[in-house]
Design an enzyme around this catalytic site. Structure first.
Site, mmCIF file in Angstrom:
data_model
loop_
_atom_site.group_PDB
_atom_site.id
_atom_site.type_symbol
_atom_site.label_atom_id
_atom_site.label_comp_id
_atom_site.label_asym_id
_atom_site.label_seq_id
_atom_site.Cartn_x
_atom_site.Cartn_y
_atom_site.Cartn_z
ATOM 1 N N ARG A 1 10.017 7.894 -8.025
ATOM 2 C CA ARG A 1 10.939 8.729 -7.257
ATOM 3 C C ARG A 1 12.290 8.055 -7.055
ATOM 4 O O ARG A 1 13.288 8.737 -6.829
ATOM 5 C CB ARG A 1 10.299 9.146 -5.933
ATOM 6 C CG ARG A 1 9.111 10.094 -6.150
ATOM 7 C CD ARG A 1 8.386 10.447 -4.870
ATOM 8 N NE ARG A 1 7.890 9.297 -4.147
ATOM 9 C CZ ARG A 1 6.698 8.727 -4.327
ATOM 10 N NH1 ARG A 1 5.862 9.215 -5.206
ATOM 11 N NH2 ARG A 1 6.343 7.682 -3.620
ATOM 12 N N GLU B 1 0.308 -0.574 0.669
ATOM 13 C CA GLU B 1 -0.520 -0.072 1.762
ATOM 14 C C GLU B 1 -1.937 0.200 1.294
ATOM 15 O O GLU B 1 -2.887 0.105 2.050
ATOM 16 C CB GLU B 1 0.030 1.244 2.335
ATOM 17 C CG GLU B 1 1.469 1.207 2.806
ATOM 18 C CD GLU B 1 2.468 1.592 1.728
ATOM 19 O OE1 GLU B 1 3.278 2.492 1.967
ATOM 20 O OE2 GLU B 1 2.439 0.983 0.624
#
Length: 178
Positions: free
Chosen positions: A63, A100
């Site tokens: 992105r 994460e």
């Protein structure tokens, strides 16, 4: 410049428990599909960097490629891709990092950046900072004149402190914080 522009906040989709339970995913694709949001993000980024002498913008997969390319066109700079392993066809340097939800690696072509470049590293999101820090380390390897870092969104409301990784290393800017 208006931080946390209401139009951007209204168009940002949040998806709870994606890609795994406990993650509140910020989906910037809803910003990219809006011409008004794209223009707002681009204009704000341009104002931040128009006078910095940027010569290369490193977009982080995937992105980060969108606004890196748009801003590069507006600033008249080159674009460098920071990609996942096996996606670049020439000789690469790589850096592994924790995210994460797992461990990953980022790569760049060995001939991407020169010592006289002023580099802006861009990605859509700053959360824990692992991907961005790995990319920063790759860019630092080239010893460019200057490095800046920018994100569309910085997540602070979930106890994430990715920005702290860069204190004293690089100037970090964001368009939105949540």
């Amino acid at each position: 410049m208006l931080m946390n522009n209401p139009v951007l906040l209204e168009n940002l989709r949040c998806i709870p428990d994606f890609p795994k339970k406990g993650i509140n995913f910020r989906d910037v694709t809803t910003l990219f599909k809006s011409a008004e949001c794209m223009k707002t993000i681009l204009d704000e980024m341009y104002e931040l960097y128009k006078d910095k002498g940027i010569t290369k913008i490193v977009g982080i997969e995937s992105r980060g490629f969108v606004m890196a390319a748009a801003l590069a066109a507006k600033l008249g700079t080159g674009v460098v891709l920071a990609r996942k392993p096996g996606k670049l066809p020439s000789t690469v340097i790589k850096e592994s990092f924790s995210k994460e939800y797992g461990v990953d690696t980022i790569e760049m072509h060995l001939d991407s950046i020169q010592k006289d470049d002023v580099v802006l590293i861009h990605d859509d999101l700053l959360a824990t900072g692992g991907t961005a820090l790995a990319t920063y380390k790759l860019v630092k390897y080239f010893k460019p004149k200057e490095i800046y870092m920018n994100f569309i969104i910085e997540i602070r409301d979930e106890g994430l402190h990715g920005r702290d990784l860069f204190k004293g290393l690089v100037d970090v800017t964001t368009i939105m914080t949540t």
